[in-house]
Write an enzyme that holds these catalytic residues in place. Sequence first.
Site, mmCIF file in Angstrom:
data_model
loop_
_atom_site.group_PDB
_atom_site.id
_atom_site.type_symbol
_atom_site.label_atom_id
_atom_site.label_comp_id
_atom_site.label_asym_id
_atom_site.label_seq_id
_atom_site.Cartn_x
_atom_site.Cartn_y
_atom_site.Cartn_z
ATOM 1 N N GLU A 33 0.872 -1.173 0.000
ATOM 2 C CA GLU A 33 0.000 0.000 0.000
ATOM 3 C C GLU A 33 0.910 1.224 0.000
ATOM 4 O O GLU A 33 1.444 1.614 1.034
ATOM 5 C CB GLU A 33 -0.925 -0.009 1.227
ATOM 6 C CG GLU A 33 -1.848 -1.217 1.295
ATOM 7 C CD GLU A 33 -2.797 -1.320 0.122
ATOM 8 O OE1 GLU A 33 -2.971 -0.312 -0.607
ATOM 9 O OE2 GLU A 33 -3.381 -2.399 -0.087
ATOM 10 N N CYS A 80 -1.943 9.338 2.841
ATOM 11 C CA CYS A 80 -1.514 8.766 1.559
ATOM 12 C C CYS A 80 -2.513 9.035 0.445
ATOM 13 O O CYS A 80 -2.139 9.037 -0.733
ATOM 14 C CB CYS A 80 -1.260 7.273 1.699
ATOM 15 S SG CYS A 80 -2.703 6.321 2.224
#
Length: 476
Positions: A221, A255
């Site tokens: 990720e 993010c």
Amino acid sequence: MSKPIEPQPSFEDMGSMLTGLRASHAAEPYPTAACRRRRLQAVAAMLQVNADAIAAAIDADFGQRSRSETRLAELFPAREGLRHAGRHLARWMRAQRRATGFWFLPAKSRVFAQPLGVIGIVVPWNYPLLLAIGPLTAALAAGNRAMLKMSEHTPRFGALLCDLLESALGPDVVRVVNGGPEVGAAFCRLPFDHVLFTGSTAVGRHVMRAAADNLTALTLELGGKSPAIVADDADLERVAAALVSGKMLNAGQTCIAPDYVLISENQREALLARLVGQANAAYPTLAHNPDYSAICHAGHYRRLVDWREEARAAGARVIETGPGDEDLAAVRKMPLTLILDCPATCRVMQEEIFGPILPLIAYRHFDEALAYINARPRPLALYLFSDDARRIDRTVRETVSGGLCINETLLHIAQDDLPFGGVGHSGFGQYHGREGFLRLSQPKPVFVQSRFSRVAWLRPPYGRRAALLLRWMLGE
């Protein structure tokens, strides 16, 4: 109260932890649904009882982390994810019936979700609770044990979570390790059954190399530059509210925060004015505002300042929101900083920003906006502001991203029944909800032969009956 931070564990120490978890898994290779649910409930109860201590530890690690943001963006989604998994666990575990080929009937086929074993979870500093508990939820729901490596930038919280998780679940189910980059590198060399890493693309490459020696399966990720497209028909007040909240949450250290905005030339100044107004209304002060978070550590703060000044020196128009008369450097805070007309060679235009800096890039036609995105590495998130069905459909079909959010920012990650993950440079592999359960399970195909089987006629020595059956099978 958390225990004092212990000496950093060696590779051998962590290997011993992994060996212990493997032994525990071997003794219980397929935990029942009731057992898995109890573990999920134990983590949820731990979070509820220790919410204040968790928020205080993260606040201390950041230098100031909005406790409201910790509750909203970490505690709430972590607990919701645990509840969602607990509610749907029995259905996820049920073996799936699959079709059996005509020539093999009346045999039966099914797919059985088998726990992998021990999952290694590498946790970043920006959301240290959510990005520990989210992957752990998937690991526990799938019937696994887990080891977590916490970030060296959140040592107080890492020590606290070590105590809390190992007390809630027991060291035969989960272990937590803390330490610097060298500990992280050693952690990734361990022969886990799967590693789930959340962090930067650059570090993700190192994790992938380390896992390769053990042929360890990975979920990466990562991040990248997540764009927002503002179409001509968008409501700019609504756009500004969504962009400001998405970019200033956790001071942009997210993010999936919008990294830059593509806006039509004739609307850029109008959006700029609304962004400034929204930021100043949401955060009238910054330095001592408990609702606005600090940049987590000094190195990250210096990088953001350097990038901002590089853009300014290159001739970009730099607009800083906020009152403008506060000493923000002393508390490592940065206002929402809007950048226009920035040269493409500046680092703020090339790399993931991960802070409250937001470039605005003008386009003339919607096609240009899509082409700009498609010419760059595939992002973790993509945001479109439009009510036009054709533009929405084009964006869905003509762009590739980890996730797509229409007329909002960030909130797709909070939908427990939606998978979350990247694509290309923003990572690979999805988790959350059912996808997380499946990602950390082995979908084992099971074929059950019946007493009567045509296959027996096709075993050597091949005779007349086999020849007749083969002609039938091949349509001859």
